[in-house]
Scaffold this active site. Structure first.
Site, PDB file in Angstrom:
ATOM      1  CG  ASP A   1      -0.267  -0.114   2.599  1.00 55.62           C
ATOM      2  OD1 ASP A   1       0.831  -0.850   2.535  1.00 55.62           O
ATOM      3  OD2 ASP A   1      -0.929   0.360   3.528  1.00 55.62           O
TER       4      ASP A   1
ATOM      5  CD  GLU B   1       8.058  -8.435  -0.276  1.00 57.31           C
ATOM      6  OE1 GLU B   1       6.917  -7.632  -0.282  1.00 57.31           O
ATOM      7  OE2 GLU B   1       7.970  -9.573   0.069  1.00 57.31           O
TER       8      GLU B   1
ATOM      9  CG  HIS C   1      -0.439  -0.636   8.044  1.00 52.63           C
ATOM     10  ND1 HIS C   1      -0.932   0.747   7.890  1.00 52.63           N
ATOM     11  CD2 HIS C   1       0.228  -0.983   6.874  1.00 52.63           C
ATOM     12  CE1 HIS C   1      -0.852   1.124   6.790  1.00 52.63           C
ATOM     13  NE2 HIS C   1      -0.315   0.073   5.921  1.00 52.63           N
ATOM     14  CG  HIS C   2       3.683  -2.673   6.690  1.00 50.69           C
ATOM     15  ND1 HIS C   2       2.800  -3.663   6.923  1.00 50.69           N
ATOM     16  CD2 HIS C   2       3.036  -2.519   5.361  1.00 50.69           C
ATOM     17  CE1 HIS C   2       1.754  -4.064   5.865  1.00 50.69           C
ATOM     18  NE2 HIS C   2       1.985  -3.259   5.042  1.00 50.69           N
TER      19      HIS C   2
ATOM     20  N   GLY D   1      26.723 -17.073  -1.048  1.00 47.16           N
ATOM     21  CA  GLY D   1      26.144 -18.307  -1.099  1.00 47.16           C
ATOM     22  C   GLY D   1      24.989 -18.680  -0.419  1.00 47.16           C
TER      23      GLY D   1
ATOM     24  CG  ASP E   1      17.088 -32.524  -4.141  1.00 46.92           C
ATOM     25  OD1 ASP E   1      17.990 -31.882  -3.590  1.00 46.92           O
ATOM     26  OD2 ASP E   1      16.773 -33.699  -4.099  1.00 46.92           O
TER      27      ASP E   1
ATOM     28  CG  ASN F   1      21.580 -34.412  -4.639  1.00 49.12           C
ATOM     29  OD1 ASN F   1      20.431 -33.488  -4.258  1.00 49.12           O
ATOM     30  ND2 ASN F   1      22.600 -34.092  -4.876  1.00 49.12           N
TER      31      ASN F   1
ATOM     32  N   GLY G   1      18.422 -34.016  -0.853  1.00 45.96           N
ATOM     33  CA  GLY G   1      18.958 -33.083   0.286  1.00 45.96           C
ATOM     34  C   GLY G   1      19.882 -32.253   0.035  1.00 45.96           C
TER      35      GLY G   1
ATOM     36  CD  GLU H   1      24.480 -26.646   4.236  1.00 43.97           C
ATOM     37  OE1 GLU H   1      25.533 -26.790   5.010  1.00 43.97           O
ATOM     38  OE2 GLU H   1      23.965 -25.654   3.694  1.00 43.97           O
TER      39      GLU H   1
END
Length: 561
Positions: free
Chosen positions: A40, A62, A125-126, A409, A439, A466, A468, A472
């Site tokens: 708004d 966003e 608001h916001h 990253g 994925d 694969n 996951g 990591e």
């Protein structure tokens, strides 16, 4: 009787609304697609976008819009995004921080409450409910090269010009607030007749000549010089000078991972990506007695976990704000002028050119002769490399634009970036855009595929399934549940997002023969519509370079005093 404000406005030679002025300046810089999400506090401003010849993209959120503006900027040279105050702009912080860290020029416009509401500290608001309307701008000041709060119509046009100039010259994001009661305020439109000067300031000629002389002295004396090109050569507009240097000297030339695509990889003296997992490249760079390092970003992932051992005594660093010759630094000197003069003054008779290590993009013998139909990483990437074409936005024959986010990253970045890159490519003449994404990453930002469909974009999307978060797993927790994800029927998202057989096609690939047949299909390669490939690879498999980076990251994480 006229008010003081009316007198000031009537003195304008060519009054235009501030929002129109802002968007016309953005159009002037080359932007055609504006990303963002309506709210708004920015709605009236959005009405001006089509009036000046810009197109509103409209993203799913966003964060994705920020990634998209980043990807768009890497192809077109600059991107733009509009969010709303507080809830909208805070959702883009991660994306803007990534653009800031990787030197990507993105113009971020935030629709804010009126100047009156801000002056009175109204409970709106916001907001945080504390009357502080500067808190979010203060946050963004840490990840922007310039901030403009357009609160005064008599200063606003000059503020716009300055902040956009800084965005282009410094190659980093800027932040602009546009209060609701300022959108239609009149500013001096005569300024639009003079384009914003985005040329890089010229170096002090005496200092430049001295630095060039020092560089040439060491270069002519070197027995085994090499060239290493990185991301800031792309970001700061010196690729023409780099190409001239590489082609004229014939010196062995390598690129860092973030600099992928900066050098024509069909040149005979191109030696590959400076990846420490490839021993020949590592040895070639480290054995050089003089490395011309152009636009380097020496982060952990960009140097394969700081595994390079290049002495500063053997290095000349070219940057946008300084030149460093061994241990002597020359501040305030931009690399563009220096490189141009080095190329023009170099004595080729004094350049010692050593053989460049051969670049191999072939499938390893063991993989090539194997009857196993499993799509391994060692087989996959050379095979895809054979399929890529010149002018692709992906990797890596001639004129390919490579987009990655090695330094920042942020997981999920590439879906939004691919949407922005595909839009930019469409504006430039429908260059083929190819996205490779895991994925796990895809699940974070997959909604932006619907934006691609909405705008008739035609990327080729490979989702590597694969099970996951592979990077990591390699760093820590190969079998840990926190690195697992819920398996999806990925290709079914295309019809769910509104895709149809008329504008998209989907594929599920589990074997090498299936992928060979797909890549050999001329209709698939023509990329005349969005194509989505669900491609399955083993859970524990990864490219050699990724394994090395993960190993180095794990070692760094575990270090103690």
């Amino acid at each position: 009787m006229e008010s003081h404000g009316d007198i000031r406005t009537s003195a304008l030679k060519n009054p235009v609304d501030l929002a129109e002025y802002l968007f016309r300046r953005i159009h002037e810089l080359g932007v055609r697609g504006v990303h963002g999400v309506p709210g708004d506090y920015n709605l009236v401003a959005l009405d001006y976008i089509p009036k000046v010849g810009l197109n509103w993209v409209g993203n799913c959120n966003e964060l994705n819009a920020g990634y998209a503006a980043d990807g768009y900027a890497r192809v077109k040279g600059v991107g733009a995004i509009v969010t709303t105050f507080g809830v909208g702009e805070l959702s883009i912080v991660n994306a803007q921080a990534g653009a800031y860290s990787e030197f990507v020029p993105v113009i971020h416009i935030v629709g804010t409450p009126s100047t009156i509401s801000q002056r009175d500290g109204m409970l709106l608001h916001h907001t945080l409910g504390n009357g502080d309307f500067n808190v979010f701008a203060n946050m963004f000041s840490q990840i922007s090269v310039a901030v403009a709060r357009l609160n005064d119509p008599y200063e606003a046009a000059a503020q716009v010009d300055y902040v956009l100039q800084q965005c282009m010259i410094k190659g980093r994001p800027v932040y602009i607030t546009l209060p609701t009661d300022m959108v239609q305020k009149k500013v001096e439109g005569e300024r639009l007749k003079t384009p914003i000067d985005v040329r890089i300031p010229k170096n002090n000629p005496d200092v430049e000549d001295y630095v060039v002389g020092v560089i040439l002295k060491y270069l002519h004396a070197a027995k085994n010089p090499t060239i290493l090109v990185d991301a800031c050569a792309i970001r700061h507009g010196v690729l023409d000078e780099v190409h001239e240097l590489v082609e004229k000297t014939k010196l062995p030339t390598f690129v860092a991972p973030m600099g992928k695509g900066a050098v024509d990889e069909t040149l005979p003296n191109y030696g590959g990506v400076g990846d420490a997992s490839l021993q020949g490249i590592k040895e070639a760079v480290e054995s050089s007695d003089l490395v011309l390092s152009i636009g380097a970003i020496k982060s952990d992932f960009n140097t394969s976990g700081f595994s390079y051992q290049i002495s500063q005594l053997s290095t000349i660093d070219f940057h946008s704000t300084f030149i460093k010759v061994k241990y002597s630094e020359y501040p305030g000197i931009h690399m563009k002028g220096v490189l141009r003069k080095v190329v023009s003054c170099i004595d080729l008779g004094k350049i010692n050119v050593q053989p460049t290590p051969p670049v191999s993009n072939t499938i390893p013998e063991a993989e090539r002769t194997s009857r196993d139909q499993t799509i391994t990483q060692a087989w996959l990437w050379p095979r895809l490399g054979q399929w890529l074409e010149a002018d692709d936005v992906g990797e890596f024959p001639k004129n390919v634009i490579a987009i990655s986010q090695v330094l920042w990253g942020s997981i999920g970045y590439t879906v939004g970036a691919a949407q922005g890159a595909a839009l930019a490519a469409k504006e430039l003449g429908n260059r083929r855009v190819i996205l490779f994404i895991g994925d796990g990453s895809f699940q974070l930002t997959c909604q932006e595929v619907s934006t691609m469909i909405r705008h008739g974009l035609k990327p080729v999307i490979f989702v590597l399934c694969n099970d996951g978060y592979t990077i990591e797993r390699l760093i820590h927790g190969m079998n840990a549940s926190y690195n697992d994800i819920q398996p999806w029927h990925y290709k079914d998202l295309i019809p769910a997002f509104g895709g149809s057989p008329a504008n998209s096609k989907t594929f599920q690939i589990r074997t090498r023969n299936e992928l060979d047949n797909l890549l050999g299909d001329k209709e698939f390669s023509a990329a005349k519509y969005l194509q989505f490939v669900e491609l399955y690879t083993p859970k524990r498999d990864a490219p050699a370079a990724l394994k090395l980076v993960a190993e180095r990251a794990a070692e760094t994480n575990e270090k103690v005093e």
